[in-house]
Scaffold this active site. Structure first.
Site, PDB file in Angstrom:
ATOM      1  N   THR A 315     -57.369 -52.928 -88.338  1.00 23.55           N
ATOM      2  CA  THR A 315     -56.458 -54.217 -88.204  1.00 23.55           C
ATOM      3  C   THR A 315     -57.063 -55.191 -88.207  1.00 23.55           C
ATOM      4  OG1 THR A 315     -55.073 -54.363 -86.466  1.00 23.55           O
ATOM      5  CG2 THR A 315     -57.289 -53.852 -85.125  1.00 23.55           C
ATOM      6  N   HIS A 367     -64.197 -39.528 -79.270  1.00 21.88           N
ATOM      7  CA  HIS A 367     -65.952 -38.858 -79.900  1.00 21.88           C
ATOM      8  C   HIS A 367     -65.201 -37.661 -79.035  1.00 21.88           C
ATOM      9  CE1 HIS A 367     -69.218 -39.005 -78.499  1.00 21.88           C
ATOM     10  NE2 HIS A 367     -69.805 -39.046 -77.628  1.00 21.88           N
TER      11      HIS A 367
END
Length: 404
Positions: A315, A367
């Site tokens: 992005t 994560h």
């Protein structure tokens, strides 16, 4: 009479919303003419007429309709006439009645209730010393109601003001509601972290300055930043495959291909079309595909299939002036790279402080599946490729890489 039903805009989509009718009941429409815009949870699409004839609408704007539901009828036996063909609205003129000539006189003012407060509103405005001329009336004929007076006198930060204070309420489109749901889901259901780095864009600036004109003339597409970033990401995904993975239940799914989603701003909001198999594309191939997808998104022609899938997202908030941000993961993907604006900054090069065009980059990642070593290593690999594109992305031969 032809019944027009909602076609399926894509797999797993069972409902759409009528965003806007482009015609009205009684209009004559031609086959394949766009008669409505419909929102799914992935895109806004046009609904074309299945035949020519006079249309009768069967659904309201904002109404949610099931795939296969009848939304309008078309009388295919009708022929266009001056009364059925859509025309620009005209103001009707009242017929004139001949009268005897009279001496010119000054017309008396027409009585009007515009901005005239009701008794209750007049009392409120007087108590608060607010002139009626500053209040917009929403009652019949512009009459100021008690509610208008209360809104006009609503204090801001504890201090009364005489300014007009209005608010509007509009239902969000199905696409915007779905984007909102996905963003909240990504924040709540992933262990999202963001790591940052900076990139000296000097080498890319030099390459573009030297080759962009020849590249544009040869390939009819500009040599922008997206091809460098896409190819740098592809290389980094191969070095750190966990970033090119997703969680599916209790399984980790790792892909040996790179479908790169690119976030673009369309007329109906954020859209994320996909560059398929970016690992097989050259600089020319990436730039051509970016241009094609961005044009289709801007023109409202992007399809659900073109936005489905993707293993990693890029992005670019820099086009709007963003210096630094923490992009939100595009689920079910596990990583997203945020590009930002390029600003001349002081950096240390060979022991000397120099001014260089620098971009801050951010990698947000899940994560649960990507550890710190992989995330930092991935972003460092992207940085290395962008700061040394000739050796790492072009195999030492810019002209050959750019197909010049």
């Amino acid at each position: 009479m032809l019944e027009m039903k909602v076609p399926s805009p894509g797999e797993s989509i069972t409902e759409v919303e009528i965003a806007r009718w482009l015609v009205k009941t009684g209009d004559y429409v031609t086959k394949d003419q766009a008669v409505a815009e419909v929102d799914s949870d992935k895109a806004t699409l046009e609904l074309p007429a299945e035949a020519s004839g006079i249309i009768t609408l069967q659904a309201e704007e904002g109404e949610a309709v099931k795939v296969g539901q009848v939304v309008c009828l078309i009388d295919t036996t009708a022929v266009p006439t001056a009364s059925t063909a859509p025309t620009a609205p005209t103001t009707p003129t009242a017929p004139t009645v001949p009268t005897a000539p009279t001496a010119p006189t000054t017309p008396a003012p027409t009585p009007s209730v515009d901005r005239v407060p009701s008794p209750a509103a007049r009392k409120i405005l007087a108590e608060r010393e607010i002139p009626a001329s500053t209040v917009v009336g929403t009652g019949k004929g512009g009459r100021i109601t008690k509610d208008d007076a209360l809104k006009a006198s609503k204090p801001s930060m504890g201090t009364p003001t005489g300014g007009v204070r209005r608010e509007t309420r509009a239902k969000m489109s199905m696409l915007r509601r779905k984007v909102a749901e996905r963003l909240v889901s990504a924040k709540n259901e992933t262990a999202m972290l963001t790591t940052f780095n900076e990139v000296d864009m000097t080498a890319i600036y030099q390459l573009r300055a030297e080759y962009k004109d020849a590249f544009k003339e040869r390939h009819n597409v500009g040599l922008g930043f997206m091809s460098f970033f896409t190819l740098a990401v592809v290389r980094a995904l191969k070095l750190f495959p966990d970033v090119n993975s997703m969680i599916d239940g209790q399984d980790k799914v790792t892909y040996d291909f790179c479908d790169i989603s690119i976030a673009v701003s369309g007329p109906k909001g954020l859209m994320v079309p996909v560059i398929r198999n970016a690992e097989n594309l050259s600089f020319r191939g990436v730039e051509a595909e970016v241009k094609r997808l961005a044009t289709r998104a801007r023109d409202g022609q992007i399809t659900v299939d073109e936005m489905t899938g993707g293993t990693f997202t890029i992005t670019n908030g820099g086009v709007f002036g963003s210096m630094l941000s923490t992009p939100i993961i595009n689920p079910p993907q596990s990583g997203i790279l945020g590009m930002h604006n390029i600003v001349d900054r002081p950096i240390v090069h060979n022991g000397q402080i120099v001014i260089a065009p620098v971009m801050y980059v951010a990698l947000s990642y899940d994560h649960r599946i990507i550890d710190g070593r992989e995330s930092v290593g991935f972003l460092v690999a992207v940085k290395e490729a962008l700061e040394n594109p000739v050796e790492i992305l072009m195999n030492g031969n810019p002209k050959q890489a750019l197909e010049l």
